[in-house]
Design a protein around this motif. Structure first.
Motif, PDB file in Angstrom:
ATOM      1  N   PHE A 187       0.813  -1.220   0.000  1.00  0.00           N
ATOM      2  CA  PHE A 187       0.000   0.000   0.000  1.00  0.00           C
ATOM      3  C   PHE A 187       0.850   1.275   0.000  1.00  0.00           C
ATOM      4  O   PHE A 187       0.315   2.364   0.135  1.00  0.00           O
ATOM      5  CB  PHE A 187      -0.957  -0.012   1.191  1.00  0.00           C
ATOM      6  N   GLY A 188       2.157   1.120  -0.170  1.00  0.00           N
ATOM      7  CA  GLY A 188       3.011   2.295  -0.290  1.00  0.00           C
ATOM      8  C   GLY A 188       3.075   2.824  -1.706  1.00  0.00           C
ATOM      9  O   GLY A 188       3.647   3.892  -1.956  1.00  0.00           O
ATOM     10  N   LEU A 189       2.498   2.100  -2.647  1.00  0.00           N
ATOM     11  CA  LEU A 189       2.514   2.484  -4.058  1.00  0.00           C
ATOM     12  C   LEU A 189       1.318   3.362  -4.402  1.00  0.00           C
ATOM     13  O   LEU A 189       0.248   3.237  -3.801  1.00  0.00           O
ATOM     14  CB  LEU A 189       2.488   1.230  -4.937  1.00  0.00           C
ATOM     15  N   ALA A 190       1.501   4.219  -5.405  1.00  0.00           N
ATOM     16  CA  ALA A 190       0.401   5.077  -5.846  1.00  0.00           C
ATOM     17  C   ALA A 190      -0.740   4.251  -6.420  1.00  0.00           C
ATOM     18  O   ALA A 190      -1.916   4.570  -6.239  1.00  0.00           O
ATOM     19  CB  ALA A 190       0.904   6.085  -6.872  1.00  0.00           C
ATOM     20  N   ARG A 191      -0.387   3.168  -7.138  1.00  0.00           N
ATOM     21  CA  ARG A 191      -1.396   2.269  -7.705  1.00  0.00           C
ATOM     22  C   ARG A 191      -1.032   0.837  -7.303  1.00  0.00           C
ATOM     23  O   ARG A 191      -0.438   0.099  -8.085  1.00  0.00           O
ATOM     24  CB  ARG A 191      -1.450   2.413  -9.225  1.00  0.00           C
ATOM     25  N   ALA A 227      -0.261  -1.956  10.608  1.00  0.00           N
ATOM     26  CA  ALA A 227      -1.425  -1.368  11.278  1.00  0.00           C
ATOM     27  C   ALA A 227      -1.629   0.085  10.846  1.00  0.00           C
ATOM     28  O   ALA A 227      -2.759   0.510  10.558  1.00  0.00           O
ATOM     29  CB  ALA A 227      -1.243  -1.442  12.795  1.00  0.00           C
ATOM     30  N   THR A 228      -0.549   0.838  10.781  1.00  0.00           N
ATOM     31  CA  THR A 228      -0.642   2.248  10.393  1.00  0.00           C
ATOM     32  C   THR A 228      -1.081   2.394   8.946  1.00  0.00           C
ATOM     33  O   THR A 228      -1.943   3.220   8.617  1.00  0.00           O
ATOM     34  CB  THR A 228       0.717   2.936  10.601  1.00  0.00           C
ATOM     35  N   VAL A 229      -0.514   1.578   8.080  1.00  0.00           N
ATOM     36  CA  VAL A 229      -0.794   1.682   6.650  1.00  0.00           C
ATOM     37  C   VAL A 229      -2.242   1.314   6.338  1.00  0.00           C
ATOM     38  O   VAL A 229      -2.912   2.015   5.570  1.00  0.00           O
ATOM     39  CB  VAL A 229       0.182   0.791   5.851  1.00  0.00           C
ATOM     40  N   VAL A 230      -2.745   0.219   6.903  1.00  0.00           N
ATOM     41  CA  VAL A 230      -4.116  -0.180   6.550  1.00  0.00           C
ATOM     42  C   VAL A 230      -5.130   0.837   7.050  1.00  0.00           C
ATOM     43  O   VAL A 230      -6.177   1.053   6.415  1.00  0.00           O
ATOM     44  CB  VAL A 230      -4.459  -1.592   7.070  1.00  0.00           C
ATOM     45  N   ASP A 231      -4.841   1.499   8.168  1.00  0.00           N
ATOM     46  CA  ASP A 231      -5.767   2.511   8.670  1.00  0.00           C
ATOM     47  C   ASP A 231      -5.690   3.808   7.876  1.00  0.00           C
ATOM     48  O   ASP A 231      -6.651   4.581   7.852  1.00  0.00           O
ATOM     49  CB  ASP A 231      -5.489   2.792  10.148  1.00  0.00           C
ATOM     50  N   ALA A 232      -4.549   4.052   7.228  1.00  0.00           N
ATOM     51  CA  ALA A 232      -4.359   5.305   6.502  1.00  0.00           C
ATOM     52  C   ALA A 232      -4.753   5.209   5.030  1.00  0.00           C
ATOM     53  O   ALA A 232      -4.811   6.226   4.346  1.00  0.00           O
ATOM     54  CB  ALA A 232      -2.889   5.740   6.602  1.00  0.00           C
TER      55      ALA A 232
END
Length: 214
Positions: A61-65, A111-116
């Protein structure tokens, strides 16, 4: 919210990782070379594999797409033939406490990424594309079942939250009815035990497809 839906989010990832770190804290270094339950990996290797799962799920989920790239192309390697192929490894000089810190950090990142991330964002997985909630549930399952594998190898009793097990069963194994307890059902669903009337699963997968929001 979907009717009857039990959401899975970053808080649940953190709960699972905290439970893992708590039960494995203080295990003597020599025991980490023991085999993890019925796996072919040692307890140390299994914990490294868990850290690797949590990190690579987050990186998607760090990618733009995210769904446009099959996998983040990091170099995968093994410490020994037959060991898990990972992109992240613990520093043996830091000992078990160091590896537990790696797991905690990787779990906190997921945890941080999925919530953001927007709830409708999709990212690829070998079992099919999923959304942030699906990856949070995957992270919880990986944490719970691999902690089980490790504690089995260490002969250390452990039983996680029934609520966590219930949430991830509902999200990733919607066709699996709960028999006895959610935790024992999750172990059955992931091929780790047999129960009366249900032989052990030898070929299993979860369903990470996004839930219908209609």
């Amino acid at each position: 919210m979907l009717s009857g839906h039990m959401p899975v989010n970053g808080d649940h990832v953190r709960q699972a990782v905290t439970a893992c770190v708590t039960v494995l804290d203080g295990v003597p270094a020599a025991q980490w070379h023991d085999r993890a339950g019925e796996l072919e990996w040692t307890c140390w290797e299994t914990l490294e594999h868990l850290a690797d799962d949590l990190l690579t799920y987050a990186l998607r989920f760090g990618l733009a797409r995210p769904n446009a790239v099959p996998r983040v192309p990091l170099r995968v390697s093994c410490d020994r033939p037959g060991g898990p192929g990972n992109v992240v490894f613990g520093d043996h000089e830091a000992g078990p406490e160091g590896l537990l810190t790696v797991v905690e950090a990787c779990g906190g990142l997921l945890a941080t990424v999925v919530d953001a991330t927007a709830a409708t964002t999709l990212a690829p997985h070998v079992f099919g594309a999923s959304d942030p909630e699906g990856f949070a549930a995957m992270g919880v399952v990986e944490t719970l079942v691999h902690t089980h594998d490790i504690t089995q190898g260490l002969h250390r009793p452990w039983e996680p939250s029934q609520e966590l097990s219930e949430r991830v069963l509902a999200r990733l194994f919607p066709d699996v009815p709960v028999v006895d307890t959610p935790w024992s059902t999750l172990l059955w669903a992931t091929g780790r035990m047999e129960t009366p009337g249900r032989p052990r699963r030898t070929n299993w997968r979860w369903n990470g497809a996004p839930l219908s929001r209609s």
